[in-house]
Write a protein that holds these residues in place. Sequence first.
Motif, short mmCIF file in Angstrom:
data_model
loop_
_atom_site.label_atom_id
_atom_site.label_comp_id
_atom_site.label_asym_id
_atom_site.label_seq_id
_atom_site.Cartn_x
_atom_site.Cartn_y
_atom_site.Cartn_z
N ALA A 145 -60.89 -7.78 36.77
CA ALA A 145 -61.65 -9.03 36.70
C ALA A 145 -60.73 -10.24 36.81
N MET A 146 -61.30 -11.33 37.33
CA MET A 146 -60.58 -12.59 37.36
C MET A 146 -61.10 -13.48 36.24
N LEU A 147 -60.18 -14.07 35.51
CA LEU A 147 -60.53 -14.99 34.43
C LEU A 147 -60.56 -16.42 34.94
N ALA A 148 -61.18 -17.30 34.18
CA ALA A 148 -61.30 -18.71 34.57
C ALA A 148 -59.94 -19.38 34.74
N ASN A 149 -58.90 -18.86 34.08
CA ASN A 149 -57.56 -19.45 34.21
C ASN A 149 -56.82 -18.94 35.44
N GLY A 150 -57.46 -18.06 36.23
CA GLY A 150 -56.85 -17.54 37.45
C GLY A 150 -56.19 -16.19 37.29
N ALA A 151 -56.08 -15.69 36.06
CA ALA A 151 -55.46 -14.39 35.82
C ALA A 151 -56.36 -13.27 36.32
N VAL A 152 -55.77 -12.26 36.94
CA VAL A 152 -56.49 -11.07 37.35
C VAL A 152 -55.99 -9.93 36.47
N ILE A 153 -56.90 -9.32 35.71
CA ILE A 153 -56.49 -8.29 34.76
C ILE A 153 -57.38 -7.06 34.86
N ASP A 154 -56.84 -5.94 34.40
CA ASP A 154 -57.61 -4.71 34.27
C ASP A 154 -58.03 -4.58 32.81
N GLU A 175 -58.65 -7.70 25.94
CA GLU A 175 -59.75 -6.84 25.50
C GLU A 175 -61.06 -7.65 25.46
N LEU A 176 -62.17 -6.98 25.79
CA LEU A 176 -63.47 -7.66 25.74
C LEU A 176 -63.77 -8.11 24.33
N SER A 177 -64.30 -9.30 24.20
CA SER A 177 -64.67 -9.84 22.89
C SER A 177 -66.16 -9.65 22.66
N GLN A 178 -66.52 -8.81 21.72
CA GLN A 178 -67.92 -8.61 21.37
C GLN A 178 -68.47 -9.85 20.68
N GLU A 179 -67.68 -10.50 19.87
CA GLU A 179 -68.12 -11.68 19.10
C GLU A 179 -68.45 -12.84 20.03
N LEU A 180 -67.57 -13.14 20.99
CA LEU A 180 -67.81 -14.26 21.89
C LEU A 180 -68.91 -13.94 22.90
N ALA A 181 -69.09 -12.68 23.25
CA ALA A 181 -70.12 -12.31 24.21
C ALA A 181 -71.52 -12.53 23.66
N SER A 182 -71.68 -12.47 22.35
CA SER A 182 -73.00 -12.63 21.76
C SER A 182 -73.41 -14.10 21.60
N LYS A 183 -72.52 -15.03 21.85
CA LYS A 183 -72.83 -16.46 21.69
C LYS A 183 -73.39 -17.04 22.95
N ILE A 228 -64.86 -14.80 35.44
CA ILE A 228 -65.60 -15.54 36.47
C ILE A 228 -65.90 -14.66 37.68
N GLU A 229 -65.25 -13.50 37.78
CA GLU A 229 -65.50 -12.61 38.92
C GLU A 229 -65.12 -11.18 38.56
N VAL A 256 -70.10 -11.20 34.47
CA VAL A 256 -69.52 -12.53 34.63
C VAL A 256 -69.98 -13.36 33.45
N GLY A 257 -69.07 -14.08 32.83
CA GLY A 257 -69.39 -14.88 31.65
C GLY A 257 -68.92 -14.24 30.36
#
Length: 57
Positions: A23-32, A49-57, A11-12, A41-42
Motif C-alpha cells: 500500500a501507498m501511504l499519504a506521506n508517499g511511503a510504499v509498504i507491505d 501495522e494496521l491500526s484497529q483504533e484509528l480505523a474505527s473513527k 491512499i492506494e 483506502v482510508g
Amino acid sequence: MTIENETGRIIEIIDKCGNVVCAMLANGAVIDIATTHEVKVGDWVVEGELSQELASK
C-alpha cells in the motif's frame, strides 16, 4: 528517495498477495502490511501495522 516513516493513512492499494498488502501511504511511503482482514483506502497504519483504533473513527 526512500521514505522510512511507516505511519499514515492508506491512499492506494497497490497489490494484494495472500495475507500481505502493498500500500501507498499519504506521506508517499510504499509498504507491505501483513493483514488479518480486508484493507481499505482510508485505513491507518501505525509503525507498519494496521491500526484497529484509528480505523474505527
